[in-house]
Design a protein around this motif. Structure first.
Motif, short mmCIF file in Angstrom:
data_model
loop_
_atom_site.label_atom_id
_atom_site.label_comp_id
_atom_site.label_asym_id
_atom_site.label_seq_id
_atom_site.Cartn_x
_atom_site.Cartn_y
_atom_site.Cartn_z
N CYS A 147 43.72 116.25 56.82
CA CYS A 147 45.14 116.36 56.50
C CYS A 147 45.89 116.99 57.67
CB CYS A 147 45.33 117.21 55.25
SG CYS A 147 44.62 116.48 53.75
N PRO A 148 47.18 116.75 57.78
CA PRO A 148 47.96 117.39 58.84
C PRO A 148 47.95 118.91 58.69
CG PRO A 148 49.18 115.56 57.84
CD PRO A 148 47.98 115.80 56.98
N ALA A 149 48.30 119.59 59.74
CA ALA A 149 48.33 121.05 59.71
C ALA A 149 49.26 121.54 58.61
CB ALA A 149 48.79 121.58 61.07
N GLY A 150 48.80 122.50 57.85
CA GLY A 150 49.61 123.07 56.78
C GLY A 150 49.38 122.41 55.43
N TRP A 151 48.75 121.24 55.42
CA TRP A 151 48.47 120.53 54.18
C TRP A 151 47.06 120.88 53.70
CZ3 TRP A 151 51.68 116.37 52.10
CH2 TRP A 151 52.86 116.17 52.82
N LYS A 152 46.86 120.85 52.40
CA LYS A 152 45.54 121.10 51.82
C LYS A 152 45.00 119.82 51.22
CE LYS A 152 45.82 126.02 50.65
NZ LYS A 152 45.69 127.03 49.56
N MET A 153 43.70 119.60 51.42
CA MET A 153 43.08 118.41 50.86
C MET A 153 42.39 118.72 49.55
SD MET A 153 40.26 115.74 52.47
CE MET A 153 41.48 114.65 53.19
N PHE A 154 42.58 117.82 48.59
CA PHE A 154 41.83 117.87 47.34
C PHE A 154 41.53 116.43 46.95
CE2 PHE A 154 41.64 117.58 42.71
CZ PHE A 154 40.61 118.46 42.44
N SER A 155 40.25 116.17 46.66
CA SER A 155 39.81 114.80 46.36
C SER A 155 40.20 113.91 47.54
CB SER A 155 40.41 114.33 45.04
OG SER A 155 39.89 113.07 44.68
N CYS A 156 41.06 112.92 47.33
CA CYS A 156 41.41 111.99 48.40
C CYS A 156 42.85 112.13 48.86
CB CYS A 156 41.16 110.55 47.93
SG CYS A 156 39.45 110.18 47.55
N SER A 157 43.51 113.23 48.51
CA SER A 157 44.91 113.41 48.84
C SER A 157 45.16 114.71 49.58
CB SER A 157 45.77 113.36 47.57
OG SER A 157 45.74 112.08 46.97
#
Length: 216
Positions: A88-98
């Motif tokens: 994911c881009p900086a600052g974003w959190k990943m969960f599952s596929c998003s």
């Protein structure tokens, strides 16, 4: 008169052996030539057939080889893509596929959606209990999600156009403000409320943080 008839002799019958001897060799020779001709034609047909089969086999083998090569390349490409680590881009959190982003500012529901879309995302769509649990820990106060009944009162729709089928409303929610003119129409949904991590409906003009969602 009697003497004349006595002296006359019947003509000699043709010798059958002689007749056979005269016609036999010619007939045998013609039959032999016919057999040779038939065998020759048969050989030609067989040769042509073998040539045609050889050409067809060569073309089929070439097509099969090309198809196999293309399948192998496609398999290798898919395997390479699957092995690539999605981030994911900086600052974003990943969960599952998003990937998910909690805003640093507050605004109306419409403003929050505009901000998400400017980032190549949209307000979050919650599709499972696991995602609901993750998002309830993602924020600690009422936060906009991509759910509203703006178009038709009581018919809640996600921003991707899908109808609401699995919900996590708090008790007695949504209530559209409870019929009180003090709050006005409550057509937009939040995750969390003042009491728990479940959903609540609020006026879309309320100033809250929001959660954006997009694919890596």
């Amino acid at each position: 008169m009697e003497e004349i008839y006595v002296d006359m002799k019947p003509p000699k019958a043709a010798d059958p052996k002689r007749s056979r001897n005269q016609t036999g060799p010619r007939s045998s020779q013609r039959s032999f030539h016919s057999v040779i001709l038939c065998l020759g034609l048969l050989s030609v047909f067989l040769l042509v057939g073998l040539i045609v089969l050889g050409v067809l086999y060569r073309d089929s083998a070439a097509d099969l080889s090309a198809t196999k090569e293309n399948l192998t390349k496609e398999r290798d490409r898919l395997q390479t893509l699957s092995k690539q680590k999605k981030t994911c881009p900086a600052g974003w959190k990943m969960f599952s596929c998003s990937c998910y982003l909690l805003s640093n500012e507050s605004g109306s529901w419409n403003k929050s959606r505009e901000d998400c879309r400017s980032k190549g995302a949209d307000l979050v769509v919650i599709n499972s209990a696991e995602e609901q649990t993750f998002l309830s820990t993602f924020t600690n106060k009422p936060t906009w999600i991509g759910l509203n009944d703006i178009q038709t009162e009581g018919t809640w729709m996600w921003v991707d156009g899908t109808p609401l089928t699995q919900s996590y409303w708090s008790t007695n929610q949504p209530d559209n403000g409870g019929g009180s003119d003090q709050w006005g129409e409550e057509d937009c949904a939040t995750i969390r409320n003042s009491e728990n991590t479940l959903w609540n409906d609020l006026p879309c003009t309320s100033y809250l943080q929001w959660i954006c969602e997009k694919l890596p």
